[in-house]
Design an enzyme around this catalytic site. Sequence first.
Site, mmCIF file in Angstrom:
data_model
loop_
_atom_site.group_PDB
_atom_site.id
_atom_site.type_symbol
_atom_site.label_atom_id
_atom_site.label_comp_id
_atom_site.label_asym_id
_atom_site.label_seq_id
_atom_site.Cartn_x
_atom_site.Cartn_y
_atom_site.Cartn_z
ATOM 1 N N ASP A 47 0.840 -1.203 0.000
ATOM 2 C CA ASP A 47 0.000 0.000 0.000
ATOM 3 C C ASP A 47 0.877 1.256 0.000
ATOM 4 O O ASP A 47 0.378 2.374 -0.089
ATOM 5 C CB ASP A 47 -1.001 -0.008 1.160
ATOM 6 C CG ASP A 47 -0.338 0.008 2.520
ATOM 7 O OD1 ASP A 47 0.906 -0.084 2.590
ATOM 8 O OD2 ASP A 47 -1.063 0.115 3.536
ATOM 9 N N SER A 48 2.206 1.053 0.060
ATOM 10 C CA SER A 48 3.148 2.172 -0.150
ATOM 11 C C SER A 48 2.900 2.806 -1.510
ATOM 12 O O SER A 48 3.366 3.912 -1.773
ATOM 13 C CB SER A 48 4.592 1.680 -0.047
ATOM 14 O OG SER A 48 4.805 0.550 -0.867
ATOM 15 N N ASP A 86 -1.298 -6.318 -0.546
ATOM 16 C CA ASP A 86 -1.445 -5.629 0.746
ATOM 17 C C ASP A 86 -2.902 -5.208 0.940
ATOM 18 O O ASP A 86 -3.493 -4.581 0.052
ATOM 19 C CB ASP A 86 -0.569 -4.361 0.711
ATOM 20 C CG ASP A 86 0.133 -4.094 2.018
ATOM 21 O OD1 ASP A 86 -0.114 -4.822 2.990
ATOM 22 O OD2 ASP A 86 0.952 -3.154 2.048
ATOM 23 N N LYS A 116 -1.235 -9.419 2.889
ATOM 24 C CA LYS A 116 -0.537 -8.884 4.066
ATOM 25 C C LYS A 116 -1.454 -7.896 4.769
ATOM 26 O O LYS A 116 -2.211 -7.186 4.105
ATOM 27 C CB LYS A 116 0.762 -8.181 3.652
ATOM 28 C CG LYS A 116 1.514 -7.523 4.820
ATOM 29 C CD LYS A 116 2.891 -7.077 4.450
ATOM 30 C CE LYS A 116 2.953 -5.688 3.861
ATOM 31 N NZ LYS A 116 2.411 -4.620 4.720
ATOM 32 N N GLU A 118 -1.606 -5.269 8.572
ATOM 33 C CA GLU A 118 -0.851 -4.682 9.676
ATOM 34 C C GLU A 118 -1.549 -4.949 11.009
ATOM 35 O O GLU A 118 -2.781 -4.864 11.085
ATOM 36 C CB GLU A 118 -0.702 -3.168 9.463
ATOM 37 C CG GLU A 118 0.085 -2.831 8.204
ATOM 38 C CD GLU A 118 0.268 -1.330 7.996
ATOM 39 O OE1 GLU A 118 -0.102 -0.526 8.883
ATOM 40 O OE2 GLU A 118 0.783 -0.961 6.925
ATOM 41 N N GLU A 189 8.959 -3.969 10.909
ATOM 42 C CA GLU A 189 9.376 -2.678 10.346
ATOM 43 C C GLU A 189 9.852 -1.735 11.445
ATOM 44 O O GLU A 189 9.152 -1.495 12.440
ATOM 45 C CB GLU A 189 8.221 -2.028 9.563
ATOM 46 C CG GLU A 189 8.625 -0.672 8.988
ATOM 47 C CD GLU A 189 7.703 -0.137 7.893
ATOM 48 O OE1 GLU A 189 6.784 -0.859 7.457
ATOM 49 O OE2 GLU A 189 7.937 1.010 7.482
#
Length: 281
Positions: A47-48, A86, A116, A118, A189
């Site tokens: 999602d960057s 993501d 993925k 978070e 991270e």
Amino acid sequence: MEQKKVTVPDLARMKAAGERITMVTAYDCTFARLIDEAGVELLLVGDSLAMVVQGHDTTLPVTLDEMVYHTRMVARGRKRAIVVGDLPFGSYQVSPAQAVESAIRLVKDGGAETVKLEGGVHMADTIAAITAVDIPVMGHIGLTPQSVHRMGGHRVQGRRHGHNPGGRERLLEDALAVEAAGAFAVVLEAIPLDLAAEITAKLTIPTIGIGAGAHCDGQVLVSHDLLGLSSWVPRFGKRYAQLADEVVRATRTFVDEVRGGQFPTEAHAFQPAPPVAVNAK
Ligand code: KIV
């Protein structure tokens, strides 16, 4: 020679054998093809992309539809690596059922093989729900960019004497919860390297570090940082090329040549068709 497709069980074998795992982000078919050819095990449609492709200040605005669109492009470009889609902010936090639906979209419409998300302890039920429908989940703990407002910025997490006391113990609990919920790997991270080493030693699943030191089972970088396409690179990133300079140099040369009349030449043009002979009677 055609290289063998990487699978999720291969990653567990790599950890057991002490072989390092590599993951790089990709957002479109061209870069996916090139990065896959370089031999990474995992292509992350991160999602960057909200920041490096769409130009936002945070990862928060990117939508599930946009992630599906980019994941589809990446899936078309890869031959060997595992595609990780993501889950963007807002597509999985409401309930485990919402998360399962979003994960299915990334797999079914986007062509992702894994997803993925978070979060640690508070996402354990969600990870378990997605893995229960046979979609492998990669966790992501430490600096979780979707929590930027809670964290007060993109800050290193889990420092012994940091702004968030108890963060170290909480991160260890997060890592254990992600593994217990069934994740196949976890991104660590921006956490201190000794904590990343401790987590890596305690978990049976691979840890993939970014700003988490050399003791993780693997490393991930954002492709725009690795290739020198970003305007800045975080302290924990590394540029292996300076493609931004090349893009500007090549484009400037094109502009100069068009203005100076050096491009196009005859070699780049098509000659008119020869006249068709007409039989005069
Ligand atoms: O979105 C992303 O690129 C990521 C990596 C930094 C791990 O989550």
